[in-house]
Scaffold this active site. Structure first.
Site, mmCIF file in Angstrom:
data_model
loop_
_atom_site.group_PDB
_atom_site.id
_atom_site.type_symbol
_atom_site.label_atom_id
_atom_site.label_comp_id
_atom_site.label_asym_id
_atom_site.label_seq_id
_atom_site.Cartn_x
_atom_site.Cartn_y
_atom_site.Cartn_z
ATOM 1 N N CYS A 1 0.826 -1.212 0.000
ATOM 2 C CA CYS A 1 0.000 0.000 0.000
ATOM 3 C C CYS A 1 0.861 1.264 0.000
ATOM 4 O O CYS A 1 1.923 1.305 0.611
ATOM 5 C CB CYS A 1 -0.873 0.031 1.242
ATOM 6 S SG CYS A 1 -1.901 -1.417 1.403
ATOM 7 N N ARG B 1 5.899 -0.983 -5.986
ATOM 8 C CA ARG B 1 5.865 -1.698 -4.715
ATOM 9 C C ARG B 1 4.821 -2.795 -4.708
ATOM 10 O O ARG B 1 4.812 -3.635 -3.810
ATOM 11 C CB ARG B 1 5.581 -0.711 -3.581
ATOM 12 C CG ARG B 1 6.646 0.372 -3.483
ATOM 13 C CD ARG B 1 6.072 1.631 -2.900
ATOM 14 N NE ARG B 1 5.597 1.403 -1.563
ATOM 15 C CZ ARG B 1 6.256 1.724 -0.470
ATOM 16 N NH1 ARG B 1 7.422 2.290 -0.573
ATOM 17 N NH2 ARG B 1 5.748 1.499 0.693
ATOM 18 N N TRP C 1 -2.980 -2.910 -1.498
ATOM 19 C CA TRP C 1 -2.591 -4.314 -1.659
ATOM 20 C C TRP C 1 -3.457 -5.066 -0.655
ATOM 21 O O TRP C 1 -3.333 -4.871 0.555
ATOM 22 C CB TRP C 1 -1.111 -4.480 -1.339
ATOM 23 C CG TRP C 1 -0.561 -5.840 -1.614
ATOM 24 C CD1 TRP C 1 -0.093 -6.322 -2.802
ATOM 25 C CD2 TRP C 1 -0.392 -6.907 -0.671
ATOM 26 N NE1 TRP C 1 0.343 -7.605 -2.665
ATOM 27 C CE2 TRP C 1 0.171 -7.988 -1.366
ATOM 28 C CE3 TRP C 1 -0.675 -7.049 0.686
ATOM 29 C CZ2 TRP C 1 0.469 -9.198 -0.751
ATOM 30 C CZ3 TRP C 1 -0.380 -8.261 1.297
ATOM 31 C CH2 TRP C 1 0.189 -9.318 0.581
ATOM 32 N N ASN D 1 -2.490 2.707 5.457
ATOM 33 C CA ASN D 1 -1.568 1.572 5.284
ATOM 34 C C ASN D 1 -1.463 0.889 6.631
ATOM 35 O O ASN D 1 -1.414 1.567 7.661
ATOM 36 C CB ASN D 1 -0.156 2.052 4.925
ATOM 37 C CG ASN D 1 -0.051 2.568 3.510
ATOM 38 O OD1 ASN D 1 -1.013 2.513 2.762
ATOM 39 N ND2 ASN D 1 1.125 3.079 3.169
ATOM 40 N N GLY D 2 -1.369 -0.427 6.645
ATOM 41 C CA GLY D 2 -1.235 -1.144 7.912
ATOM 42 C C GLY D 2 -2.437 -2.028 8.149
ATOM 43 O O GLY D 2 -3.257 -2.234 7.248
ATOM 44 N N GLU E 1 17.520 -19.337 -2.601
ATOM 45 C CA GLU E 1 17.235 -18.111 -3.351
ATOM 46 C C GLU E 1 16.781 -18.447 -4.774
ATOM 47 O O GLU E 1 15.853 -17.831 -5.306
ATOM 48 C CB GLU E 1 18.485 -17.215 -3.337
ATOM 49 C CG GLU E 1 18.371 -15.914 -4.097
ATOM 50 C CD GLU E 1 17.239 -14.985 -3.661
ATOM 51 O OE1 GLU E 1 16.628 -15.235 -2.604
ATOM 52 O OE2 GLU E 1 16.955 -14.035 -4.401
ATOM 53 N N LYS F 1 13.194 -17.412 -6.318
ATOM 54 C CA LYS F 1 13.038 -16.635 -7.563
ATOM 55 C C LYS F 1 12.069 -17.353 -8.498
ATOM 56 O O LYS F 1 11.187 -16.740 -9.064
ATOM 57 C CB LYS F 1 14.391 -16.459 -8.289
ATOM 58 C CG LYS F 1 15.381 -15.506 -7.688
ATOM 59 C CD LYS F 1 15.027 -14.053 -7.766
ATOM 60 C CE LYS F 1 14.182 -13.615 -6.640
ATOM 61 N NZ LYS F 1 14.753 -13.088 -5.441
ATOM 62 N N GLU G 1 8.441 -17.236 -7.193
ATOM 63 C CA GLU G 1 7.892 -15.875 -7.196
ATOM 64 C C GLU G 1 7.392 -15.454 -8.573
ATOM 65 O O GLU G 1 6.324 -14.866 -8.694
ATOM 66 C CB GLU G 1 8.986 -14.855 -6.798
ATOM 67 C CG GLU G 1 9.199 -14.710 -5.319
ATOM 68 C CD GLU G 1 10.291 -13.680 -5.009
ATOM 69 O OE1 GLU G 1 10.084 -12.878 -4.106
ATOM 70 O OE2 GLU G 1 11.363 -13.699 -5.664
ATOM 71 N N HIS H 1 16.275 -37.797 3.258
ATOM 72 C CA HIS H 1 15.375 -37.683 4.405
ATOM 73 C C HIS H 1 14.007 -37.178 4.000
ATOM 74 O O HIS H 1 13.286 -36.629 4.829
ATOM 75 C CB HIS H 1 16.010 -36.794 5.477
ATOM 76 C CG HIS H 1 17.322 -37.320 5.960
ATOM 77 N ND1 HIS H 1 17.425 -38.459 6.719
ATOM 78 C CD2 HIS H 1 18.590 -36.894 5.735
ATOM 79 C CE1 HIS H 1 18.709 -38.707 6.970
ATOM 80 N NE2 HIS H 1 19.435 -37.771 6.377
ATOM 81 N N LYS I 1 6.514 -5.399 -3.460
ATOM 82 C CA LYS I 1 7.942 -5.099 -3.358
ATOM 83 C C LYS I 1 8.309 -4.734 -1.914
ATOM 84 O O LYS I 1 9.314 -5.188 -1.389
ATOM 85 C CB LYS I 1 8.269 -3.928 -4.300
ATOM 86 C CG LYS I 1 9.724 -3.535 -4.330
ATOM 87 C CD LYS I 1 10.517 -4.556 -5.102
ATOM 88 C CE LYS I 1 12.001 -4.327 -5.031
ATOM 89 N NZ LYS I 1 12.747 -5.585 -5.253
HETATM 90 C C1 G6P Z 1 9.231 -8.781 -0.249
HETATM 91 C C2 G6P Z 1 9.947 -8.657 -1.586
HETATM 92 C C3 G6P Z 1 11.206 -9.497 -1.557
HETATM 93 C C4 G6P Z 1 12.098 -9.090 -0.397
HETATM 94 C C5 G6P Z 1 11.340 -9.122 0.941
HETATM 95 C C6 G6P Z 1 12.128 -8.425 2.034
HETATM 96 O O1 G6P Z 1 8.780 -10.073 -0.077
HETATM 97 O O2 G6P Z 1 9.098 -9.074 -2.637
HETATM 98 O O3 G6P Z 1 11.907 -9.334 -2.769
HETATM 99 O O4 G6P Z 1 13.196 -9.938 -0.314
HETATM 100 O O5 G6P Z 1 10.105 -8.419 0.819
HETATM 101 O O6 G6P Z 1 12.224 -7.072 1.698
HETATM 102 P P1 G6P Z 1 13.356 -6.091 2.141
HETATM 103 O O7 G6P Z 1 12.997 -4.788 1.471
HETATM 104 O O8 G6P Z 1 13.265 -5.996 3.636
HETATM 105 O O9 G6P Z 1 14.640 -6.640 1.686
#
Ligand code: G6P
Length: 607
Positions: free
Chosen positions: A2, A27, A72, A97-98, A480, A484, A487, A503, A602
């Site tokens: 948001c 975002r 959002w 927001n929140g 990671e 990716k 996501e 396991h 984001k």
């Molecule tokens: C969201 C983003 C990720 C990010 C995470 C932590 O999930 O989509 O890409 O790694 O937040 O965000 P930060 O800004 O704290 O690294």
């Protein structure tokens, strides 16, 4: 997530609101809206989908006071009726927001008082609550009274139809700032939304409520006492982030990594030695006192922390724990005052990381260091020490260049601590510095593998699941890579330390399960090779990202992507690149919205 923008001026502010929302678009959001006060009425425009649609719908709207929002969804599906601003009885409008945790109880109370709810949001209770107090006092007082009943996190903007030159804003648990112009004022959840109109900014503190007028503003703290907060000049610049030759921001950001790493490492690579001062002036006094590290972060930033644990313990010989911020913040943990608490965050405003930082302080931790990509963010401002990664704006929701620059920063931290603790001699320090200087060009070499990875990605397009394997320092890289892929391509992907295969996950392996393995030429290579045999024996299709001289051969069901020579401790940074590219090209095959994947944001500014 948001976003909030608000303005009071002596000119039409609709385009300021819309342009502000456009700056916050990256975002992640699912609907948008604005309200202006005009001729004693609230004129509201809302739309589901992109801000561009809101811009079209509000093209003929006029107002000199207004608030706007990108939503959002948390409470209630993404829809126009749930989009902000929310209005109470044509008089009070609120953006928020929140999350309000006691909204159900408040909703019941307000319904009994005769208020009708037109949305499923928690925000609407704020509008009605303010309305219920407005008859007894000013908009400021009504807002303060309403806020005293809220449990949860908020940043809000409030306007009233009969109050044409004033807006009220408040924050607790969500970022909000005030932009100071000449005879006009603004609010926003992020400075980037206001650079179009001013660089003068007041960062509101926890619990602040501000009455914003045309010519002045007044800030009140949690006790309702009028206070002064400093006006800062923002150092951010307003350059729009262009895609250039690239198809998506994610692809652009993957390719920006050599430069981002060079910029992040600039100060160190240009000098002959590493000093604690790169983490802030007080680091020189603090670092010798610390005996352990606690890393707190979310998502990709958490993976960076996991890599750092291997470095910190092995190279610097310092005990290190890494914890997911959303877990740590609610855990009754035991603080060690000699621990350095390191938060890692691209945005610097992730709600859980920020709350974890504050929890650490309340628990008794004295030393805090933020590794962050946004200079004026909340996490930076609330930490004693700081290191700014210089990745530049990261627009794609899936983090790429922020991750590798975080790794670079964490490696520097490792080296500085290792030096202080007598774990590396000047010769080894020079060798590490040499490797760091060479890192951007090493990353460039790996990026040259793009066409081969694009080709490999075709095999993933029709798959439902994928397994990622890594060991040691590269296990977090496997995590990671899986993150990716899930996501942006929506393929279910899991990562395991290869030794765990037997396991459980081996039960899933068959011809439909691609298994991606990170295969550096390190001391665990032979063990990893045995794990890969186990996969092959069960018909699993292997995709191995192998360093030179690993002698893993291409064969039926075994696809090799040949990486350069092993890069020692910096190898995780290089091995990240092909996994980012793999996820990107699989997403292209699947035709997903690469830069704005569904349901994700984001900046996660709510819990
Ligand atoms: C969201 C983003 C990720 C990010 C995470 C932590 O999930 O989509 O890409 O790694 O937040 O965000 P930060 O800004 O704290 O690294």
């Amino acid at each position: 997530m948001c976003g909030i923008v608000g303005a009071v001026a002596k000119r039409n502010i609709v385009s300021i609101l819309v342009n502000g929302l456009l700056r916050l678009e990256y975002r992640g959001y699912d609907s948008a809206g604005l309200v202006v006060v005009h001729d004693g009425k609230l004129d509201r425009v809302r739309s589901i989908g992109r801000v561009a649609e809101l811009a079209t719908k509000s093209a003929n709207t006029y107002g000199e006071l207004g608030i706007a929002h990108t939503r959002w969804a948390t409470h209630g599906v993404p829809s126009e009726r749930n989009a902000h601003p929310h209005i109470s009885r044509d008089l009070i409008a609120v953006v928020h927001n929140g999350i309000i945790e006691n909204y159900e109880e408040l909703r019941t109370d307000l319904t009994e008082q005769g208020y009708e709810f037109t949305s499923d949001t928690d925000t609407e209770v704020i509008a009605h609550l303010i309305h219920s107090h407005y008859a007894q006092g000013s908009l400021l007082v009504a807002t303060q009274m309403a806020l005293s009943r809220l449990i949860g996190a908020y940043a809000i903007g409030v306007v009233a139809a009969d109050n044409p030159h004033q807006l009220i804003a408040a924050r607790k648990g969500s970022p909000l700032l005030l932009g100071v112009g000449e005879g006009e004022h603004f609010i926003a959840s992020d400075m980037s939304a206001l650079l179009q109109v001013t660089k003068n900014v007041v960062y509101l503190e926890e619990g602040d409520v501000v009455e914003v007028n045309l010519a002045n503003y007044r800030i009140f703290d949690t006790q309702g006492i009028s206070i002064q907060r400093p006006v800062n000049v923002s150092q951010l610049n307003n350059d729009s982030v262009e895609l250039g030759e690239y198809q998506h921001y994610m692809q652009k950001e993957i390719h920006e990594q050599p430069q981002a790493l060079a910029d992040t490492l600039e100060s160190v690579c240009n000098s002959q030695t590493m000093v604690p001062g790169i983490f802030g002036a007080e680091a020189t006094a603090i670092f010798p006192q610390i005996d352990s590290i606690l890393i707190l972060a979310c998502g990709t930033s958490h993976h960076a922390g996991m890599v750092a644990r291997y470095w910190l313990e092995e190279i610097a010989g310092i005990q290190c724990t890494v914890e997911i911020a959303s877990e740590y913040r609610y855990r009754a943990s035991v603080a060690n005052p000699n621990t350095l608490v390191v938060t890692i965050s691209q945005s610097g405003e992730t709600a859980d990381t920020l709350a974890a930082l504050n929890h650490a302080k309340v628990t008794g931790h004295l030393f805090t260091l933020a590794i962050c990509n946004v200079p004026e963010s909340a996490i930076i401002r609330q930490s004693k020490l700081r290191f700014l990664t210089r990745a530049g704006p990261e627009i794609g929701v899936a983090s790429t260049k922020a991750f590798t620059t975080q790794l670079a920063a964490l490696f520097l931290l490792t080296l500085v601590l290792a030096k202080l603790r007598g774990r590396i001699d000047p010769e080894r320090e020079q060798q590490f510095l040499h490797e760091l200087r060479h890192l951007p060009s090493a990353v460039k070499k790996v990026l040259a593998l793009e066409p081969q990875i694009a080709e490999l990605s075709r095999n993933f397009a029709d798959k439902q699941h994928a397994l990622f394997l890594g060991r040691g320092l590269h296990y977090p890289i496997a995590l990671e890579g899986a993150l990716k892929l899930k996501e942006i391509s929506y393929i279910h992907a899991e990562a395991y330390p290869a030794g765990e295969l037997k396991h459980g996950p081996l039960a899933l392996v068959d011809k439909d399960m691609p298994v991606v393995s990170v295969a550096p030429n390190d001391m665990l290579l032979e063990k990893l090779k045995s794990n890969l045999q186990e996969v092959r024996a069960r018909g699993g299709e292997l995709y191995v990202f192998a360093d030179a001289n690993t002698h893993i051969k291409e064969a039926e069901g075994v696809h090799i992507l040949q990486m350069p020579e092993h890069a020692g401790f910096l190898s995780p940074i290089l091995h990240t690149i092909p996994l980012q590219l793999l996820a990107y090209y699989v997403a292209l095959q699947k035709g997903t919205d690469v830069d704005k994947p569904r349901n994700l944001a984001k900046s996660v500014t709510v819990e």
